[in-house]
Design a protein around this motif. Structure first.
Motif, PDB file in Angstrom:
ATOM      1  N   ALA A 373       0.826  -1.214   0.000  1.00  0.00           N
ATOM      2  CA  ALA A 373       0.000   0.000   0.000  1.00  0.00           C
ATOM      3  C   ALA A 373       0.855   1.256   0.000  1.00  0.00           C
ATOM      4  O   ALA A 373       0.440   2.302  -0.506  1.00  0.00           O
ATOM      5  CB  ALA A 373      -0.933   0.001   1.213  1.00  0.00           C
ATOM      6  N   CYS A 410       1.593  -6.936  -8.279  1.00  0.00           N
ATOM      7  CA  CYS A 410       2.160  -5.586  -8.251  1.00  0.00           C
ATOM      8  C   CYS A 410       3.500  -5.533  -8.972  1.00  0.00           C
ATOM      9  O   CYS A 410       3.832  -4.526  -9.616  1.00  0.00           O
ATOM     10  CB  CYS A 410       2.318  -5.121  -6.802  1.00  0.00           C
ATOM     11  N   ILE A 446      -4.871  -0.983  -2.801  1.00  0.00           N
ATOM     12  CA  ILE A 446      -3.516  -1.201  -3.337  1.00  0.00           C
ATOM     13  C   ILE A 446      -3.523  -0.951  -4.842  1.00  0.00           C
ATOM     14  O   ILE A 446      -4.431  -1.378  -5.564  1.00  0.00           O
ATOM     15  CB  ILE A 446      -3.041  -2.629  -3.018  1.00  0.00           C
ATOM     16  N   ALA A 452      -1.104   3.762  -2.062  1.00  0.00           N
ATOM     17  CA  ALA A 452      -2.545   3.538  -2.003  1.00  0.00           C
ATOM     18  C   ALA A 452      -3.278   4.860  -2.095  1.00  0.00           C
ATOM     19  O   ALA A 452      -2.877   5.865  -1.496  1.00  0.00           O
ATOM     20  CB  ALA A 452      -2.920   2.814  -0.710  1.00  0.00           C
TER      21      ALA A 452
END
Length: 535
Positions: A373, A410, A446, A452
């Motif tokens: 995040a 990610c 996220i 974030a």
């Protein structure tokens, strides 16, 4: 013997009516006994008759509460019926409500005396106060007795508690705690200070006064527990003292630097910074184990600090729950770095225990989620590989699969894979359900790249400006809706022939200088060129 028992029943009924405002007319387990003794109550002694609140002129004016409104005269020992900001979910309650798991047994309903019973109890409390004052008076053949005075102050506080007198009970609790501290009765003093702090949370004082009193009383309780050698309880009181500074603040509002520094100091009372892998994420203050005069490259000083930290780490039962609760509160206020510092302390506490498995797995995945995040995929991947996967119990857990899929999504910047990993109906729904509510909400925020996202501003405020512009001037509304255009450049003024000649000559000279610096110029060739006559 039978007459003695009958007299005991009459006195018991009279005392119960005096304390609780009269017996209810409904049935119950003692219904048969009440019906049998109804004839004997009418012929009771005058002493028993006057003990009832309804028999006196003062209590006669007080209406007896109806069965439907019976709870109107009852409140919690922590003041649940008080008109405090704790009833608003958008306002930060007192620390006793935030960390209420340890005081659930105290939160029971007690009756509030009224009428003549309250007057008698107040007189009893005043009598205890006078006895405490007399016990602390020095005479010719006597000296002050702090132990007796502290007991009398405690009895007076208990009497004021039965009468619902918040301020008087709080003052006498503090007086009792101060005397107990002077006599090294640290456990009793800490209990009195803690109870006084709980009363300060629901008092009618101003918000600034309530914060100050709550912080001071919990700090005194922490000092008492420290003197007794109770590191865990001292750390809990320190946390409550720190959160007392933000009592009454909005849940999503940022914490000021002073309060944040106190919160991070309270985290270190659980786990010292030398044992916390996330100590670099601490935002305010410095560690108590860092010597500013020591050489940073001195290995012996670092080893001494590490040994001292191992002696002071708190590994009591449920100590990690308090740290995770601190992290959740910081996540709600968008202090991600400080929240990761708190989660790192909780993880270190579980690792020091040596036998935690499920709780440790949830702590690992919480660190992964919070690091992602913050937009630091590299740090999340390194911690996952170098620390988390080294724990055998974590390899087969559901939390490990969730953390791995989140890191992969990610790292590859695959939004579809990220949505599938955090879907509530996906393969990781069980692991997500076991997380803290604040962490579950953070997973949905996220991004595959970057920090974030924060909460969006109100749409109404943003949409007002184009509407006003359209009403005022119509072309301006079109300009707002159209893409941004750069302002047109003003045309250059025309140059004269003399200015053009000067600029050209200056340009040639600049080019010659550049060529000469690069070593491309030759004076001999230039001289030869000058000797050639082209005419």
């Amino acid at each position: 013997i039978r007459s003695t028992m009958a007299h005991y029943r009459r006195d018991q009924a009279s005392n119960r009516d005096a304390l609780f405002g009269g017996a209810s007319s409904g049935g119950g387990g003692g219904g048969g006994r009440k019906s049998r003794s109804s004839s004997s109550r009418s012929a009771a002694s005058p002493t028993a008759a006057t003990a009832r609140p309804t028999a006196s002129p003062t209590a006669a004016a007080v209406p007896r509460p109806s069965p439907r409104s019976h709870d109107s005269g009852i409140r919690s020992t922590l003041g649940s019926t008080s008109s405090t900001p704790t009833n608003d979910p958008q306002i930060t309650p007192g620390p006793s409500s935030v960390f209420g798991g340890k005081i659930a047994s105290r939160n029971r309903l007690v009756s509030i005396l009224n009428g003549q019973a309250k007057i008698d109890k107040m007189a009893e409390a005043e009598d205890y106060r006078l006895k405490a004052k007399q016990a602390m008076t020095r005479g010719i053949f006597s000296k002050p007795d702090p132990i007796s005075a502290a007991n009398f102050y405690k009895r007076a506080a208990d009497a004021y508690k039965a009468c619902g007198e918040n301020r008087l009970e709080r003052l006498h609790r503090i007086a009792s705690g101060d005397l107990q501290m002077g006599q090294d009765a640290y456990a009793t003093a800490a209990a009195e200070y803690t109870r006084a702090a709980e009363l300060a949370e629901i008092s009618d004082e101003s918000l600034a006064r309530k914060r100050q009193e709550c912080h001071k009383l919990h700090s005194d309780a922490a000092t008492a527990w420290t003197n007794m050698g109770e590191k865990g309880r001292s750390a809990e009181s320190t946390v409550k003292a720190a959160f007392g500074l933000i009592m009454g603040q909005e849940v999503t509002a940022a914490i000021d630097k002073k309060a944040l520094a106190r919160i991070e100091e309270s985290i270190e009372t659980f786990v010292p910074d030398p044992l916390n892998r996330k100590r670099n994420y601490r935002r305010e203050g410095i560690s108590a184990y860092d010597d500013p005069n020591a050489n940073p490259n001195d290995q012996s000083a670092q080893r001494n600090a590490l040994e001292l930290a191992k002696q002071n780490i708190v590994t009591d039962s449920f100590a990690n729950e308090t740290l995770f609760q601190i992290g959740a509160e910081l996540i709600r206020r968008r202090h991600y770095e400080s929240a990761l510092y708190a989660l790192g302390a909780g993880t270190a506490s579980l690792e020091a225990e040596g036998f935690a498995t499920i709780s440790l797995s949830r702590a690992y995945v919480s660190e992964t989620i919070l690091t992602l995040a913050m937009g630091d995929t590299v740090a999340a991947s390194q911690d996952f590989q170098r620390v988390h996967l080294q724990r055998t119990s974590y390899l087969s857990s559901r939390e490990c699969a969730l953390g791995e899929d989140l890191i992969r999504a990610c790292d590859a910047m695959d939004l579809d894979a990220l949505d599938e990993a955090r879907s509530r109906t996906g393969p990781h729904r069980a692991a997500l359900a076991n997380l803290e509510p604040a962490l579950r909400g953070l997973v949905m925020e996220i991004r595959v790249s970057g920090r974030a996202k924060k909460e969006k501003k109100s749409v109404d405020v943003v949409s007002k400006k184009p509407a006003k512009t359209a009403v005022a001037v119509a072309p301006a509304a079109v300009a707002v809706a159209s893409p941004k255009k750069f302002p047109p450049t003003s045309p250059k003024a025309e140059l004269s022939s003399e200015e053009i000649r000067k600029e050209t000559a200056a340009s040639f000279e600049e080019m010659d200088d550049i060529m000469n610096e690069m070593g491309l110029g030759d004076d001999d060739e230039e001289d030869d060129d000058d000797e050639i006559d082209l005419t």
